[in-house]
Design a protein around this motif. Structure first.
Motif, PDB file in Angstrom:
ATOM      1  N   MET A   1      68.764 100.590  65.732  1.00  0.00           N
ATOM      2  CA  MET A   1      69.739 100.567  66.518  1.00  0.00           C
ATOM      3  C   MET A   1      70.758  99.303  66.667  1.00  0.00           C
ATOM      4  O   MET A   1      70.368  98.182  66.536  1.00  0.00           O
ATOM      5  CB  MET A   1      69.134 100.866  67.940  1.00  0.00           C
ATOM      6  CG  MET A   1      70.069 101.328  69.146  1.00  0.00           C
ATOM      7  SD  MET A   1      70.834 102.819  68.855  1.00  0.00           S
ATOM      8  CE  MET A   1      70.458 103.952  70.386  1.00  0.00           C
ATOM      9  N   SER A   2      71.958  99.591  66.519  1.00  0.00           N
ATOM     10  CA  SER A   2      72.749  98.464  66.378  1.00  0.00           C
ATOM     11  C   SER A   2      73.483  97.984  67.925  1.00  0.00           C
ATOM     12  O   SER A   2      73.294  98.478  68.731  1.00  0.00           O
ATOM     13  CB  SER A   2      74.105  98.823  65.457  1.00  0.00           C
ATOM     14  OG  SER A   2      73.623  99.043  64.458  1.00  0.00           O
ATOM     15  N   LYS A   3      73.746  96.886  67.649  1.00  0.00           N
ATOM     16  CA  LYS A   3      74.327  96.164  69.023  1.00  0.00           C
ATOM     17  C   LYS A   3      75.754  96.702  69.281  1.00  0.00           C
ATOM     18  O   LYS A   3      76.638  97.079  68.194  1.00  0.00           O
ATOM     19  CB  LYS A   3      74.184  94.670  68.870  1.00  0.00           C
ATOM     20  CG  LYS A   3      72.942  94.116  68.774  1.00  0.00           C
ATOM     21  CD  LYS A   3      72.956  92.497  69.031  1.00  0.00           C
ATOM     22  CE  LYS A   3      73.331  91.994  67.844  1.00  0.00           C
ATOM     23  NZ  LYS A   3      72.060  91.587  66.858  1.00  0.00           N
ATOM     24  N   PRO A   4      76.191  96.698  70.508  1.00  0.00           N
ATOM     25  CA  PRO A   4      77.729  96.908  70.852  1.00  0.00           C
ATOM     26  C   PRO A   4      78.611  95.878  69.990  1.00  0.00           C
ATOM     27  O   PRO A   4      78.227  94.895  69.763  1.00  0.00           O
ATOM     28  CB  PRO A   4      77.726  96.794  72.324  1.00  0.00           C
ATOM     29  CG  PRO A   4      76.428  96.661  72.879  1.00  0.00           C
ATOM     30  CD  PRO A   4      75.601  96.515  71.775  1.00  0.00           C
ATOM     31  N   LEU A   5      79.779  96.286  69.875  1.00  0.00           N
ATOM     32  CA  LEU A   5      80.802  95.335  69.195  1.00  0.00           C
ATOM     33  C   LEU A   5      81.105  94.138  70.088  1.00  0.00           C
ATOM     34  O   LEU A   5      81.043  94.323  71.420  1.00  0.00           O
ATOM     35  CB  LEU A   5      82.026  96.056  68.816  1.00  0.00           C
ATOM     36  CG  LEU A   5      81.885  97.300  68.012  1.00  0.00           C
ATOM     37  CD1 LEU A   5      83.231  97.872  67.988  1.00  0.00           C
ATOM     38  CD2 LEU A   5      81.602  96.736  66.657  1.00  0.00           C
ATOM     39  N   THR A   6      81.272  92.993  69.573  1.00  0.00           N
ATOM     40  CA  THR A   6      81.777  91.937  70.434  1.00  0.00           C
ATOM     41  C   THR A   6      83.507  92.087  70.701  1.00  0.00           C
ATOM     42  O   THR A   6      83.926  93.007  69.779  1.00  0.00           O
ATOM     43  CB  THR A   6      81.527  90.426  69.700  1.00  0.00           C
ATOM     44  OG1 THR A   6      82.379  90.581  68.555  1.00  0.00           O
ATOM     45  CG2 THR A   6      79.960  90.402  69.415  1.00  0.00           C
ATOM     46  N   ALA A   7      83.891  91.230  71.419  1.00  0.00           N
ATOM     47  CA  ALA A   7      85.018  91.546  71.777  1.00  0.00           C
ATOM     48  C   ALA A   7      85.806  91.049  70.518  1.00  0.00           C
ATOM     49  O   ALA A   7      87.056  91.719  70.060  1.00  0.00           O
ATOM     50  CB  ALA A   7      85.619  90.430  72.884  1.00  0.00           C
ATOM     51  N   ALA A   8      85.528  90.061  69.784  1.00  0.00           N
ATOM     52  CA  ALA A   8      86.132  89.644  68.608  1.00  0.00           C
ATOM     53  C   ALA A   8      86.149  90.740  67.450  1.00  0.00           C
ATOM     54  O   ALA A   8      87.203  90.734  66.782  1.00  0.00           O
ATOM     55  CB  ALA A   8      85.490  88.294  68.239  1.00  0.00           C
ATOM     56  N   GLN A   9      85.191  91.313  67.406  1.00  0.00           N
ATOM     57  CA  GLN A   9      85.036  92.427  66.399  1.00  0.00           C
ATOM     58  C   GLN A   9      85.867  93.484  66.939  1.00  0.00           C
ATOM     59  O   GLN A   9      86.740  94.220  65.864  1.00  0.00           O
ATOM     60  CB  GLN A   9      83.384  92.802  66.329  1.00  0.00           C
ATOM     61  CG  GLN A   9      82.432  91.958  65.792  1.00  0.00           C
ATOM     62  CD  GLN A   9      81.200  92.402  65.750  1.00  0.00           C
ATOM     63  OE1 GLN A   9      80.735  93.012  66.569  1.00  0.00           O
ATOM     64  NE2 GLN A   9      80.140  92.084  64.684  1.00  0.00           N
ATOM     65  N   LEU A  10      85.905  93.692  68.008  1.00  0.00           N
ATOM     66  CA  LEU A  10      86.894  94.848  68.417  1.00  0.00           C
ATOM     67  C   LEU A  10      88.367  94.857  68.005  1.00  0.00           C
ATOM     68  O   LEU A  10      89.061  95.389  67.603  1.00  0.00           O
ATOM     69  CB  LEU A  10      86.690  94.989  70.065  1.00  0.00           C
ATOM     70  CG  LEU A  10      87.141  96.449  70.566  1.00  0.00           C
ATOM     71  CD1 LEU A  10      86.323  97.734  69.860  1.00  0.00           C
ATOM     72  CD2 LEU A  10      86.877  96.514  71.910  1.00  0.00           C
TER      73      LEU A  10
END
Ligand SMILES: [Zn+2]
Length: 131
Positions: A1-10
């Protein structure tokens, strides 16, 4: 299971999507230059099978490119809308977080690898066909 995206990745993915959108729009504009789609289609029908065969198949390629571009544009726009809605990066099918690495390769995707390969195996139909 992956983590949600960070603001920077988004933000990075959003930039990628916006670039892709601009690129597709530019390409669609080129394909259609000076000719409407209806005219384009009529010409293909008229010339199909005639002495202008080569000419005709060139045009069909143009039209196919333009259709493909439109499909892709729709997907890119949908992805941007999902970013706005805060729903981007989650699999449409199972709701898991799609890994950033996958999104970076294919920003408009709406499905995780597991769901996508299940589809390919079961239906032979790939709803998002760019991967
Ligand atoms: Zn999934």
């Amino acid at each position: 299971m992956s983590k949600p995206l960070t603001a920077a990745q988004l933000q990075e993915l959003k930039t990628l999507l916006e670039q892709r959108k601009a690129e597709i729009e530019g390409r669609l504009h080129e394909v259609r230059d000076g000719q409407t789609r209806a005219e384009h289609a009529r010409e293909i029908i008229q010339t199909r099978g005639s002495v202008e065969r080569q000419h005709s198949s060139d045009r069909e390629v143009d039209l196919a490119l333009s259709d493909r571009g439109e499909v892709e544009l729709t997907r890119v726009e949908a992805a941007l809308a999902r970013i706005e809605a805060g729903a981007y990066g989650q699999c449409d099918e199972c709701g898991c977080h799609i890994p950033f690495e996958r999104l970076k390769l294919e920003p408009p995707t709406q499905h995780c690898v597991a769901c996508k390969s299940r589809w390919e195996k079961n239906a032979g139909v790939v709803p998002d066909s760019n991967m």
